[in-house]
Motif scaffolding. Structure first.
Motif, PDB file in Angstrom:
ATOM      1  N   ALA A 312       0.835  -1.208   0.000  1.00  0.00           N
ATOM      2  CA  ALA A 312       0.000   0.000   0.000  1.00  0.00           C
ATOM      3  C   ALA A 312       0.864   1.251   0.000  1.00  0.00           C
ATOM      4  O   ALA A 312       0.589   2.216  -0.732  1.00  0.00           O
ATOM      5  CB  ALA A 312      -0.934  -0.017   1.206  1.00  0.00           C
ATOM      6  N   ASP A 313       1.909   1.269   0.829  1.00  0.00           N
ATOM      7  CA  ASP A 313       2.796   2.442   0.874  1.00  0.00           C
ATOM      8  C   ASP A 313       3.509   2.634  -0.459  1.00  0.00           C
ATOM      9  O   ASP A 313       3.697   3.771  -0.916  1.00  0.00           O
ATOM     10  CB  ASP A 313       3.824   2.278   1.996  1.00  0.00           C
ATOM     11  N   ALA A 314       3.928   1.520  -1.079  1.00  0.00           N
ATOM     12  CA  ALA A 314       4.633   1.621  -2.358  1.00  0.00           C
ATOM     13  C   ALA A 314       3.712   2.169  -3.438  1.00  0.00           C
ATOM     14  O   ALA A 314       4.117   3.017  -4.250  1.00  0.00           O
ATOM     15  CB  ALA A 314       5.167   0.251  -2.771  1.00  0.00           C
ATOM     16  N   GLU A 315       2.472   1.715  -3.448  1.00  0.00           N
ATOM     17  CA  GLU A 315       1.528   2.192  -4.462  1.00  0.00           C
ATOM     18  C   GLU A 315       1.157   3.654  -4.237  1.00  0.00           C
ATOM     19  O   GLU A 315       1.023   4.432  -5.188  1.00  0.00           O
ATOM     20  CB  GLU A 315       0.298   1.282  -4.476  1.00  0.00           C
ATOM     21  N   GLU A 316       1.047   4.047  -2.970  1.00  0.00           N
ATOM     22  CA  GLU A 316       0.757   5.452  -2.668  1.00  0.00           C
ATOM     23  C   GLU A 316       1.930   6.349  -3.063  1.00  0.00           C
ATOM     24  O   GLU A 316       1.737   7.420  -3.654  1.00  0.00           O
ATOM     25  CB  GLU A 316       0.459   5.604  -1.173  1.00  0.00           C
ATOM     26  N   LEU A 317       3.151   5.905  -2.758  1.00  0.00           N
ATOM     27  CA  LEU A 317       4.328   6.694  -3.127  1.00  0.00           C
ATOM     28  C   LEU A 317       4.475   6.763  -4.639  1.00  0.00           C
ATOM     29  O   LEU A 317       4.811   7.821  -5.194  1.00  0.00           O
ATOM     30  CB  LEU A 317       5.586   6.085  -2.497  1.00  0.00           C
ATOM     31  N   ALA A 318       4.226   5.659  -5.336  1.00  0.00           N
ATOM     32  CA  ALA A 318       4.317   5.663  -6.798  1.00  0.00           C
ATOM     33  C   ALA A 318       3.335   6.669  -7.394  1.00  0.00           C
ATOM     34  O   ALA A 318       3.671   7.405  -8.333  1.00  0.00           O
ATOM     35  CB  ALA A 318       4.044   4.263  -7.344  1.00  0.00           C
ATOM     36  N   ALA A 319       2.126   6.697  -6.863  1.00  0.00           N
ATOM     37  CA  ALA A 319       1.129   7.658  -7.349  1.00  0.00           C
ATOM     38  C   ALA A 319       1.568   9.089  -7.072  1.00  0.00           C
ATOM     39  O   ALA A 319       1.362   9.992  -7.907  1.00  0.00           O
ATOM     40  CB  ALA A 319      -0.221   7.370  -6.699  1.00  0.00           C
ATOM     41  N   GLN A 320       2.203   9.293  -5.928  1.00  0.00           N
ATOM     42  CA  GLN A 320       2.691  10.635  -5.595  1.00  0.00           C
ATOM     43  C   GLN A 320       3.810  11.065  -6.546  1.00  0.00           C
ATOM     44  O   GLN A 320       3.837  12.211  -7.021  1.00  0.00           O
ATOM     45  CB  GLN A 320       3.197  10.661  -4.155  1.00  0.00           C
ATOM     46  N   LEU A 321       4.735  10.151  -6.819  1.00  0.00           N
ATOM     47  CA  LEU A 321       5.813  10.473  -7.761  1.00  0.00           C
ATOM     48  C   LEU A 321       5.237  10.818  -9.132  1.00  0.00           C
ATOM     49  O   LEU A 321       5.731  11.731  -9.814  1.00  0.00           O
ATOM     50  CB  LEU A 321       6.786   9.297  -7.888  1.00  0.00           C
ATOM     51  N   TRP A 322       4.217  10.086  -9.541  1.00  0.00           N
ATOM     52  CA  TRP A 322       3.593  10.353 -10.834  1.00  0.00           C
ATOM     53  C   TRP A 322       2.963  11.744 -10.848  1.00  0.00           C
ATOM     54  O   TRP A 322       3.124  12.493 -11.815  1.00  0.00           O
ATOM     55  CB  TRP A 322       2.561   9.273 -11.144  1.00  0.00           C
ATOM     56  N   ARG A 323       2.273  12.106  -9.767  1.00  0.00           N
ATOM     57  CA  ARG A 323       1.609  13.416  -9.712  1.00  0.00           C
ATOM     58  C   ARG A 323       2.619  14.556  -9.719  1.00  0.00           C
ATOM     59  O   ARG A 323       2.326  15.641 -10.236  1.00  0.00           O
ATOM     60  CB  ARG A 323       0.747  13.517  -8.457  1.00  0.00           C
ATOM     61  N   THR A 324       3.810  14.323  -9.175  1.00  0.00           N
ATOM     62  CA  THR A 324       4.795  15.395  -9.035  1.00  0.00           C
ATOM     63  C   THR A 324       5.910  15.325 -10.073  1.00  0.00           C
ATOM     64  O   THR A 324       6.931  15.998  -9.932  1.00  0.00           O
ATOM     65  CB  THR A 324       5.418  15.362  -7.626  1.00  0.00           C
ATOM     66  N   ARG A 325       5.735  14.504 -11.110  1.00  0.00           N
ATOM     67  CA  ARG A 325       6.772  14.394 -12.135  1.00  0.00           C
ATOM     68  C   ARG A 325       6.933  15.725 -12.876  1.00  0.00           C
ATOM     69  O   ARG A 325       6.004  16.543 -12.938  1.00  0.00           O
ATOM     70  CB  ARG A 325       6.406  13.286 -13.130  1.00  0.00           C
ATOM     71  N   ASN A 326       8.119  15.892 -13.450  1.00  0.00           N
ATOM     72  CA  ASN A 326       8.368  17.050 -14.312  1.00  0.00           C
ATOM     73  C   ASN A 326       7.881  16.687 -15.706  1.00  0.00           C
ATOM     74  O   ASN A 326       8.547  15.948 -16.440  1.00  0.00           O
ATOM     75  CB  ASN A 326       9.856  17.384 -14.322  1.00  0.00           C
ATOM     76  N   THR A 327       6.724  17.171 -16.082  1.00  0.00           N
ATOM     77  CA  THR A 327       6.121  16.794 -17.366  1.00  0.00           C
ATOM     78  C   THR A 327       6.820  17.425 -18.555  1.00  0.00           C
ATOM     79  O   THR A 327       6.546  17.064 -19.695  1.00  0.00           O
ATOM     80  CB  THR A 327       4.634  17.176 -17.390  1.00  0.00           C
ATOM     81  N   ALA A 328       7.748  18.345 -18.300  1.00  0.00           N
ATOM     82  CA  ALA A 328       8.402  19.053 -19.398  1.00  0.00           C
ATOM     83  C   ALA A 328       9.498  18.231 -20.048  1.00  0.00           C
ATOM     84  O   ALA A 328       9.943  18.544 -21.162  1.00  0.00           O
ATOM     85  CB  ALA A 328       8.969  20.381 -18.911  1.00  0.00           C
ATOM     86  N   THR A 329       9.982  17.190 -19.353  1.00  0.00           N
ATOM     87  CA  THR A 329      11.088  16.425 -19.919  1.00  0.00           C
ATOM     88  C   THR A 329      10.982  14.961 -19.559  1.00  0.00           C
ATOM     89  O   THR A 329      10.552  14.603 -18.464  1.00  0.00           O
ATOM     90  CB  THR A 329      12.450  16.959 -19.433  1.00  0.00           C
ATOM     91  N   LEU A 330      11.365  14.110 -20.492  1.00  0.00           N
ATOM     92  CA  LEU A 330      11.507  12.690 -20.242  1.00  0.00           C
ATOM     93  C   LEU A 330      12.967  12.287 -20.137  1.00  0.00           C
ATOM     94  O   LEU A 330      13.306  11.273 -19.536  1.00  0.00           O
ATOM     95  CB  LEU A 330      10.864  11.891 -21.394  1.00  0.00           C
ATOM     96  N   ALA A 331      13.833  13.079 -20.721  1.00  0.00           N
ATOM     97  CA  ALA A 331      15.217  12.646 -20.901  1.00  0.00           C
ATOM     98  C   ALA A 331      16.114  12.931 -19.720  1.00  0.00           C
ATOM     99  O   ALA A 331      17.172  12.349 -19.585  1.00  0.00           O
ATOM    100  CB  ALA A 331      15.812  13.308 -22.149  1.00  0.00           C
ATOM    101  N   GLY A 332      15.738  13.843 -18.847  1.00  0.00           N
ATOM    102  CA  GLY A 332      16.653  14.252 -17.798  1.00  0.00           C
ATOM    103  C   GLY A 332      16.105  14.035 -16.413  1.00  0.00           C
ATOM    104  O   GLY A 332      14.904  13.911 -16.207  1.00  0.00           O
ATOM    105  N   ALA A 333      16.989  13.938 -15.462  1.00  0.00           N
ATOM    106  CA  ALA A 333      16.583  13.824 -14.078  1.00  0.00           C
ATOM    107  C   ALA A 333      16.144  15.182 -13.563  1.00  0.00           C
ATOM    108  O   ALA A 333      16.539  16.226 -14.062  1.00  0.00           O
ATOM    109  CB  ALA A 333      17.752  13.284 -13.228  1.00  0.00           C
ATOM    110  N   ALA A 334      15.311  15.148 -12.512  1.00  0.00           N
ATOM    111  CA  ALA A 334      14.819  16.401 -11.931  1.00  0.00           C
ATOM    112  C   ALA A 334      15.930  17.123 -11.193  1.00  0.00           C
ATOM    113  O   ALA A 334      16.854  16.498 -10.692  1.00  0.00           O
ATOM    114  CB  ALA A 334      13.660  16.096 -10.987  1.00  0.00           C
TER     115      ALA A 334
END
Length: 334
Positions: A312-334
């Motif tokens: 449950a914690d892993a799925e909640e954290l994964a969803a959080q990471l998805w919501r806070t991703r940098n949508t402007a780039t796929l190629a680089g780290a934040a």
């Protein structure tokens, strides 16, 4: 009297008949594969060796010996960065887009260094990771040195097997000659050239979960997750239960992840349009199914990495990471 070729002993062990033949030990496999990689065997011997192992199915000891010899043949760049997660990608996708690529890039953007390696084009009609990543604007490395540079720059690198281990790539290519897959299709997944503490692996056939888990344990891999993934890739299907074979601090185990999208109708696409992955990442198109796959796959990796203690914690954290991703780039780290 003709002197016997030194490699003949390994063919004889495997092929002496139903009562006298046996599997190779880990050390015998290591010695045999080392000879192969040094170019010390005849083509007919190589073909016989590969087919005999394949017909009886590789044992964990043979896989471990094969992988250890292959690893020892690699020349790693000096000062290579530490890798958190090794992610083999050797199957390619035929029915569903490779959403797992977004999981790997999502992890990289949030601080996990991910090295992905795979093959390209060994099966017609499949979309392989290298081609998909290039279409997404993510650079593909040509050598281990270039992969190390990509890891330092953006915490993610993808390197085709041809650039990492040309001889192994050549052996995989023998499928079109022999008519059979050979052990390298299995062993390449186990290379982990940068010695990542964690490995995540997908297989097409459930029995290989056990083989990979046990051979990884023989190799001293401390953390691992291997499961039957969509199309044979490390991609969780959220509409189904997922049994994951694990290694945690050297201890072998198994766990079942419950469906997170029960009742979802699985879409099989006749055309794998990579632009849909970009649209999903940027949020310019709604793709609930794709998002669920990304989050479910990311969750397995997060628990493996120790960033979450429960499903449950892993799925909640994964969803959080998805919501806070940098949508402007796929190629680089934040």
């Amino acid at each position: 009297m003709t002197t016997e070729h030194p490699f003949a002993q390994y063919v004889r062990i495997l092929g002496k008949g139903p009562t006298l033949s046996r599997a190779l030990t880990e050390e015998e496999t290591y010695a045999a594969v080392s000879m192969i990689l040094r170019g010390e065997v005849e083509p007919i011997q190589l073909g016989a060796f590969l087919c005999l192992i394949r017909v009886k199915t590789e044992t964990p000891e043979e896989l471990a010996g094969f992988a250890r010899a292959a690893r020892d043949s690699l020349v790693l760049p000096a000062g290579a960065p530490a890798v958190d997660l090794d992610w083999p990608s050797y199957a390619g996708k035929s029915r569903r887009l490779p959403f797992f690529l977004l999981s790997a890039l999502l992890l990289a953007q949030h601080g996990t260094t991910v090295f992905m390696h795979g093959t390209e084009g060994h099966t017609a009609g499949r979309l392989f990771s290298g081609g998909a990543l290039e279409a997404l604007g993510v650079p593909v490395a040509a050598t281990l040195e270039e992969a190390a540079a990509h890891l330092r720059a953006r915490r993610f690198a993808y390197l085709p097997l041809a650039g990492m281990a040309p001889k192994l790539h050549e052996i995989i290519g023998l499928k079109s000659v022999l008519g059979l897959r050979n052990p390298v299709h299995t062993v390449a997944r186990m290379l982990n050239p940068f010695g990542a503490r964690c490995q995540i692996m997908g297989v097409a056939h459930p029995p290989y979960r056990d083989a990979h888990q046990k051979s990884a344990a023989l190799l001293g891999q401390p953390y691992m997750a291997v499961f039957k993934g969509e199309g044979g890739e490390a991609e969780r299907r959220p509409e189904k239960p997922c049994e994951v074979y694990t290694i945690a601090d050297g201890v072998l185990g198994a766990e079942v992840w419950a469906p997170t999208a029960a009742g979802t109708t699985v879409r099989h696409d006749e055309t794998l349009d990579v632009t849909r992955l970009t649209a999903l990442w940027t949020g310019t198109a709604e793709d609930t199914e794709g998002r669920d796959v990304v989050i479910a796959t990311t969750a397995v990796a997060l628990k493996l990495l120790g960033r979450a203690q429960s499903h449950a914690d892993a799925e909640e954290l994964a969803a959080q990471l998805w919501r806070t991703r940098n949508t402007a780039t796929l190629a680089g780290a934040a």
